[in-house]
Write a protein that holds these residues in place. Structure first.
Motif, short mmCIF file in Angstrom:
data_model
loop_
_atom_site.label_atom_id
_atom_site.label_comp_id
_atom_site.label_asym_id
_atom_site.label_seq_id
_atom_site.Cartn_x
_atom_site.Cartn_y
_atom_site.Cartn_z
N VAL A 39 43.01 45.69 36.67
CA VAL A 39 42.73 44.58 37.29
C VAL A 39 43.58 44.60 38.61
O VAL A 39 44.24 45.33 38.73
CB VAL A 39 42.94 43.41 36.48
CG1 VAL A 39 42.06 42.89 35.19
CG2 VAL A 39 44.25 42.81 36.21
N THR A 40 43.02 43.68 39.53
CA THR A 40 43.76 43.44 40.85
C THR A 40 44.98 42.74 40.91
O THR A 40 45.90 43.44 41.31
CB THR A 40 42.93 42.78 41.75
OG1 THR A 40 41.57 43.55 41.85
CG2 THR A 40 43.45 43.00 43.19
N ASP A 41 45.05 41.85 40.00
CA ASP A 41 46.16 40.82 39.85
C ASP A 41 46.28 40.60 38.33
O ASP A 41 45.28 40.19 37.82
CB ASP A 41 46.32 40.11 40.74
CG ASP A 41 46.69 40.23 42.21
OD1 ASP A 41 47.81 40.93 42.34
OD2 ASP A 41 45.80 39.87 43.09
N VAL A 94 40.02 40.03 39.14
CA VAL A 94 39.17 41.07 39.73
C VAL A 94 38.74 40.63 41.02
O VAL A 94 37.96 39.80 41.26
CB VAL A 94 38.29 41.68 38.69
CG1 VAL A 94 37.41 42.78 39.30
CG2 VAL A 94 38.86 41.92 37.33
N GLU A 95 39.15 41.56 42.11
CA GLU A 95 38.68 41.43 43.35
C GLU A 95 37.77 42.47 43.77
O GLU A 95 38.21 43.59 43.72
CB GLU A 95 39.64 41.27 44.41
CG GLU A 95 40.67 39.95 44.27
CD GLU A 95 41.30 39.66 45.22
OE1 GLU A 95 41.85 40.79 46.04
OE2 GLU A 95 42.57 38.99 45.16
N ARG A 96 36.50 42.32 44.00
CA ARG A 96 35.39 43.15 44.50
C ARG A 96 34.64 42.62 45.78
O ARG A 96 33.40 42.43 45.90
CB ARG A 96 34.12 43.35 43.05
CG ARG A 96 34.88 44.02 41.98
CD ARG A 96 35.29 45.35 42.26
NE ARG A 96 35.50 46.18 41.00
CZ ARG A 96 36.90 46.05 40.46
NH1 ARG A 96 37.88 45.61 41.40
NH2 ARG A 96 37.21 46.78 39.43
N THR A 156 34.31 44.55 35.60
CA THR A 156 34.85 45.75 36.49
C THR A 156 33.84 46.99 36.50
O THR A 156 33.87 47.78 37.56
CB THR A 156 36.08 46.23 35.92
OG1 THR A 156 35.79 46.71 34.48
CG2 THR A 156 37.29 45.02 35.55
N THR A 163 35.17 37.55 43.55
CA THR A 163 36.26 37.55 42.75
C THR A 163 36.22 36.78 41.59
O THR A 163 35.48 35.60 41.52
CB THR A 163 37.42 36.80 43.42
OG1 THR A 163 37.60 37.52 44.76
CG2 THR A 163 38.88 36.60 42.77
N LYS A 165 38.08 35.26 38.23
CA LYS A 165 39.39 35.10 37.35
C LYS A 165 39.13 34.68 35.84
O LYS A 165 38.26 33.73 35.75
CB LYS A 165 40.05 33.78 38.11
CG LYS A 165 40.61 34.19 39.51
CD LYS A 165 41.18 32.82 40.21
CE LYS A 165 41.70 33.55 41.60
NZ LYS A 165 42.63 32.10 42.28
#
Length: 424
Positions: A39-41, A94-96, A156, A163, A165
């Protein structure tokens, strides 16, 4: 994520149920899967919540006992250290690219009750019955966490733009964790929120796009203090805390109902005294009040506190009243109900779709729902049907594992559709 791996996760979580703020093994296992997904963060423990808003936190000795139990069960040491002190739960991000910020809330805690050992109980027969005696996943939160992980991985691997969360929230069963997660900084930019629950007397293959009629609730602990005395030689010298408690119980149930809607009160656990020949100086009530709206719950709480104080004074005692957990009412937004119901009708395994239904109970996802709505966003609470042989919170509760995949598919696709259409 394969069906076999999903079932493996769910059964592992089912073997290790942990109640509010003691979800040490559970959080570690979830983090392990999130790190595998990528994941992104990832925010864990204190970084995932507003620690000042935790409610019903156990005492330190109990936290240590559960912490050590999780370590012995094989919880990841590096993650476990970040949870010390009962700071459980996590938020995966997850940032897309460009797009809205969408939240998914799943709860992760178990209940303090013994699980059935009967041969016909699938977890017992299948070797994944609770290993934590006196605790079990009797409401499906093991499946909720698994669905959250499945949705996270599905997003993902999709064309999702925006985004996501995923809030893996501790402490729902005690109405103790929702506010801490709602007041964290992670919810501030969420424009759309989905929460979910499995079962709720809906069969496998049925989806409820929006659940309403959450009863607002406040859990109260009242501690009565009096004066001890010998019950035979000096009965007049004592101030009887149990007598004060008994008077309070009788009058709690006498609180007038309200014209504006449903109200509830319950003295669910009571106790006190030390011996039959001692005027008891200590007694307690663990109880709750509920209301069809937050205002009705507050009406009941004010009346309950007045009753508790009056009963104490009447019998020469004092009473200390503490709020142990609390949650408001909430309503699902039609904008998201429309999206979920439309998506659900197109998905394999879905046999029926209800636009709305009533919960008739309480849930602290309402804190997150109302926070998003207060900030101008939209929220809905989705029901994922599952065949369950025992009722929720019973020793024989279990889920139909086929419903986990259905839940992942419907919720994941709904999140993609929300990102694409951004309903208003």
């Amino acid at each position: 994520m394969s069906v076999d791996h999903l079932i493996e996760i769910r059964r592992d979580l089912h073997r290790h149920p942990e109640p509010a703020w003691r979800e040490f093994y559970t959080t570690c296992r979830i983090v392990e899967e999130i790190e595998r997904i990528g994941v992104t963060d990832l925010y864990v423990g204190r970084d995932a919540i507003d620690a000042d808003e935790r409610m019903a936190v156990p005492d330190s000795s109990e936290l240590v006992e559960w912490f050590n139990q999780a370590r012995e069960a094989g919880a990841k040491e590096d993650v476990l250290d970040r949870l010390d002190g009962g700071y459980t739960g996590c938020v995966a991000v997850v940032e897309r690219g460009e797009g809205p910020t969408i939240g998914l809330r799943v709860d992760i805690d178990g209940l303090l009750r013994e699980e059935s050992r009967a041969d016909e109980h699938a977890p017992a027969a299948g070797g994944f019955r609770s290993e934590n005696e006196g605790a079990m996943h009797a409401c499906g939160h093991d499946a909720h966490a698994t669905i959250g992980l499945g949705v996270l991985e599905a997003i993902t691997e999709s064309d999702f733009q925006g985004t996501l969360k995923v809030f893996f929230q501790p402490g729902e069963e005690m109405i103790a964790g929702g506010k801490a997660m709602a007041k964290s900084p992670h919810l501030a930019d969420v424009e759309y929120l989905l929460a979910l629950h499995i079962g709720l007397d809906h069969p496998t293959g049925e989806i409820v796009a929006g659940i309403d009629d959450f009863l607002a609730v406040s859990h109260l602990h009242a501690e009565f203090s009096g004066e001890p005395a010998h019950a035979g030689a000096e009965p007049d010298a004592g101030e009887n805390a149990v007598q004060a408690m008994a008077a309070a119980i009788q009058n709690l149930y006498a609180i007038p109902r309200h014209k504006d809607g449903a109200t509830r009160v319950n003295a669910g656990q009571v106790g006190g005294g030390t011996a039959s020949n001692i005027v008891p100086e200590h007694a307690y009530i663990e109880g709750e009040v509920r209301g069809q709206t937050t205002e009705l719950m507050e009406y009941m709480r004010e009346r309950a506190e007045r009753v508790l104080q009056g009963a104490a004074e009447m019998h020469g005692c004092t009473v200390d009243v503490e709020t142990k957990g609390e949650a408001p009412s909430a309503r699902s937004d039609q904008q998201l109900v429309d999206v979920v119901s439309s998506v659900a009708r197109t998905r394999p395994g879905v046999e029926s779709v209800l636009e709305r239904d009533s919960l008739g109970g309480s849930e602290d996802a309402t804190y997150l729902m109302r926070e998003v709505q207060k900030n101008g966003g939209y929220a809905t609470y989705v029901g994922i049907g599952t065949d369950h042989p025992g009722g929720h919170h019973t020793a024989t509760f279990d889920v139909d594992e086929a419903s986990i995949g259905i839940g992942i598919d419907v919720v994941g696709r709904a999140i993609e559709e929300i990102a694409a259409t951004q309903p208003e």
